[in-house]
Write an enzyme that holds these catalytic residues in place. Sequence first.
Site, short mmCIF file in Angstrom:
data_model
loop_
_atom_site.label_atom_id
_atom_site.label_comp_id
_atom_site.label_asym_id
_atom_site.label_seq_id
_atom_site.Cartn_x
_atom_site.Cartn_y
_atom_site.Cartn_z
N GLU A 274 43.80 45.37 35.28
CA GLU A 274 43.92 44.18 36.13
C GLU A 274 45.40 43.96 36.48
O GLU A 274 46.30 44.44 35.75
CB GLU A 274 43.35 42.97 35.37
N HIS B 51 34.33 44.73 36.04
CA HIS B 51 33.72 44.35 34.76
C HIS B 51 32.83 43.12 34.95
O HIS B 51 33.01 42.32 35.88
CB HIS B 51 34.81 44.05 33.72
N ARG C 207 37.18 44.73 28.50
CA ARG C 207 36.11 44.23 29.36
C ARG C 207 35.62 45.30 30.35
O ARG C 207 34.43 45.37 30.66
CB ARG C 207 36.53 42.95 30.08
N HIS D 264 38.94 46.10 37.63
CA HIS D 264 39.13 44.64 37.62
C HIS D 264 39.22 44.08 39.03
O HIS D 264 39.37 44.83 40.00
CB HIS D 264 40.42 44.34 36.84
O1 3PG Z 1 42.83 38.27 35.68
C1 3PG Z 1 42.10 37.32 35.97
O2 3PG Z 1 42.34 36.11 35.80
C2 3PG Z 1 40.81 37.63 36.70
O3 3PG Z 1 40.20 38.74 36.20
C3 3PG Z 1 41.13 37.82 38.16
O4 3PG Z 1 41.55 36.60 38.52
P1 3PG Z 1 41.71 36.19 40.07
O5 3PG Z 1 40.38 36.47 40.74
O6 3PG Z 1 42.06 34.75 39.96
O7 3PG Z 1 42.81 37.06 40.61
#
Ligand code: 3PG
Length: 248
Positions: free
Chosen positions: A88, A10, A61, A182
């Site tokens: 995610e 996203h 997203r 994600h």
């Molecule tokens: O879920 C989140 O905070 C981000 O989309 C991914 O975070 P990270 O790159 O810190 O794992």
Amino acid sequence: MTNTLILLRHGQSEWNQKNLFTGWVDVRLTDQGRAEAKRGGELLAEAGLLPDVLHTSLLSRAIQTAHLALDSADRLWVPVRRSWRLNERHYGALQGLDKAETLEKYGEEQFMEWRRSFDTPPPALDDASEWSQADDPRYADIDGERPRTECLADVIDRMLPYWEQSILPDLNAGKTVLVTAHGNSLRALVKHLDGISDTDIAGVNIPTGMPLVYDINADGTPNGAGRYLDPEAAAAGAAAVAAQGKGA
Ligand SMILES: O=C(O)[C@H](O)COP(=O)(O)O
């Protein structure tokens, strides 16, 4: 004979911009994120990579990104399949916390263990938390137990059945498949496709809004490495993701 898989994280989200741990919290795209998604679709059209089917997570997203990218490629009409298995990673009790403040409070080693280790999840999120999905109707009937926290190994375990049972059959039907998801659910799939070790995956970050294209064999293995449609922009985007939390 290979078929084309397009992975698209996203575009920048509201909590990416605020540098907050997001996980399963359902935030929307920023203006920059919407522009990234549109550009991603333009890159697909310019490369002649026109999706025949879309797979997305259940998070807005990713759904917004897919809509904007498909609109840019004039492919809004393609069939859509959605699954929590592309969501995610669930960031547990870190959801809603500022990444820089978390780094400051717990130190680099603990921060990176929670953020990028393969098999150490953050503390579980209490169902009473404002950032819990306990009452979210989209998870009322999911085929599996709703997680309260996840490490990357957990994401791989719940994502791979969807890869094998839903995405790969579309590829083997000769379809060009777009997956909008994600940072960590795509890290999980890239780890699987590229055979990246449990240690080396810590250094892999997925940029927002940049199509990553694989040629996939009938057995689900990639025929060569994945390629970003704008490698320079992808490298800069991945570096920005890696720098999150460090006051960047
Ligand atoms: O879920 C989140 O905070 C981000 O989309 C991914 O975070 P990270 O790159 O810190 O794992």
